[in-house]
Design a protein around this motif. Structure first.
Motif, mmCIF file in Angstrom:
data_model
loop_
_atom_site.group_PDB
_atom_site.id
_atom_site.type_symbol
_atom_site.label_atom_id
_atom_site.label_comp_id
_atom_site.label_asym_id
_atom_site.label_seq_id
_atom_site.Cartn_x
_atom_site.Cartn_y
_atom_site.Cartn_z
ATOM 1 N N UNK A 33 -11.399 17.474 71.942
ATOM 2 C CA UNK A 33 -12.570 16.615 71.803
ATOM 3 C C UNK A 33 -12.548 15.773 70.531
ATOM 4 N N UNK A 34 -11.871 16.238 69.503
ATOM 5 C CA UNK A 34 -11.899 15.548 68.205
ATOM 6 C C UNK A 34 -10.595 14.791 67.938
ATOM 7 N N UNK A 35 -10.216 13.927 68.865
ATOM 8 C CA UNK A 35 -8.946 13.203 68.761
ATOM 9 C C UNK A 35 -8.933 12.194 67.619
ATOM 10 N N UNK A 36 -10.113 11.768 67.140
ATOM 11 C CA UNK A 36 -10.148 10.866 65.991
ATOM 12 C C UNK A 36 -9.605 11.561 64.749
ATOM 13 N N UNK A 37 -9.774 12.880 64.675
ATOM 14 C CA UNK A 37 -9.215 13.691 63.593
ATOM 15 C C UNK A 37 -7.853 14.225 63.986
ATOM 16 N N UNK A 38 -7.739 14.674 65.235
ATOM 17 C CA UNK A 38 -6.465 15.154 65.745
ATOM 18 C C UNK A 38 -6.019 16.459 65.137
ATOM 19 N N UNK A 39 -4.724 16.567 64.866
ATOM 20 C CA UNK A 39 -4.166 17.798 64.320
ATOM 21 C C UNK A 39 -2.945 17.467 63.472
ATOM 22 N N UNK A 40 -2.507 18.462 62.689
ATOM 23 C CA UNK A 40 -1.295 18.316 61.884
ATOM 24 C C UNK A 40 -0.119 18.879 62.662
ATOM 25 N N UNK A 41 0.988 18.196 62.599
ATOM 26 C CA UNK A 41 2.248 18.678 63.157
ATOM 27 C C UNK A 41 3.196 18.877 61.981
ATOM 28 N N UNK A 42 3.732 20.076 61.854
ATOM 29 C CA UNK A 42 4.636 20.391 60.751
ATOM 30 C C UNK A 42 6.071 20.360 61.252
ATOM 31 N N UNK A 43 6.878 19.527 60.643
ATOM 32 C CA UNK A 43 8.262 19.375 61.090
ATOM 33 C C UNK A 43 9.107 20.594 60.781
ATOM 34 N N UNK A 44 8.937 21.174 59.630
ATOM 35 C CA UNK A 44 9.850 22.242 59.211
ATOM 36 C C UNK A 44 9.750 23.481 60.092
ATOM 37 N N UNK A 45 8.565 23.788 60.572
ATOM 38 C CA UNK A 45 8.410 24.972 61.422
ATOM 39 C C UNK A 45 8.283 24.597 62.874
ATOM 40 N N UNK A 46 8.160 23.284 63.149
ATOM 41 C CA UNK A 46 7.977 22.863 64.523
ATOM 42 C C UNK A 46 6.642 23.304 65.082
ATOM 43 N N UNK A 47 5.705 23.611 64.199
ATOM 44 C CA UNK A 47 4.419 24.112 64.662
ATOM 45 C C UNK A 47 3.344 23.053 64.562
ATOM 46 N N UNK A 48 2.243 23.337 65.192
ATOM 47 C CA UNK A 48 1.100 22.427 65.164
ATOM 48 C C UNK A 48 -0.112 23.237 64.746
ATOM 49 N N UNK A 49 -0.918 22.693 63.838
ATOM 50 C CA UNK A 49 -2.146 23.365 63.455
ATOM 51 C C UNK A 49 -3.284 22.373 63.470
#
Length: 185
Positions: free
Chosen positions: A166-182
């Protein structure tokens, strides 16, 4: 002592979100031009079309600590008819294609944000060489076709694997080193 050349710095943290700031929208347009016009030669001088007037641009912004730096990935989405959404013009900057899951993160936000807006079917024309990535992300091939002189796949996302965001204007962080998303704070 002689030192060899150093690799250029590449950010390892990215914010994936709707492009809301003017610089983000300009960065998305620049990146699309670099990838689809200059690099791939799919379009003459400009890849923009009528869809841009109604599309929602999504960006992956490289982060330097807490500061946004540059647009290094983009995709656009639009509702073509009630419940039917399309994604198109997925692009990741050449230096960031092997850094981490930027393409997958852009696809996730594209489909999940459309899902939150009433999407019942999400489609995209995918260049054939990218079909495996989409299959791994729970997309199915609907049809093979040629677009812009190149083989493409018409693909459909399995919405069961894309819970609404629902909050796509803020979205999320994608971390390259771990391949994770938070989730963004």
């Amino acid at each position: 002592m002689m030192y060899g050349p150093f690799d250029a710095f590449r950010a390892a943290d990215f914010q994936v979100k709707f492009a809301t700031a003017t610089w983000e929208k300009r960065g998305a347009a620049r990146l699309r031009h670099e990838v689809f016009c200059a690099e791939q030669g799919l379009f003459g001088g400009d890849d923009r079309d009528a869809i841009d007037a109604v599309a929602i641009p999504i960006v992956a912004v490289s982060m330097l600590g807490l500061v946004a730096d540059d647009v290094v990935g983009t995709v656009r989405i639009h509702e073509a008819e009630p419940g039917v959404w399309w994604g198109s013009r997925l692009a990741v900057a050449q230096d960031y294609r092997k850094v981490g899951p930027l393409g997958a993160a852009l696809i996730r936000l594209a489909v999940s944000s459309a899902h939150a807006r009433g999407c019942t079917r999400f489609l995209a024309h995918v260049q054939s060489q990218n079909g495996l990535l989409f299959r791994r992300l729970h997309w199915n091939i609907v049809e093979e076709k040629e677009l812009h002189g190149r083989p493409h796949l018409l693909m459909q996302a399995d919405l069961a694997h894309y819970p609404p965001i629902l909050d796509a204007e803020t979205g999320f962080h994608a971390l390259a080193r771990a391949g994770s998303v938070r989730r963004a704070a």
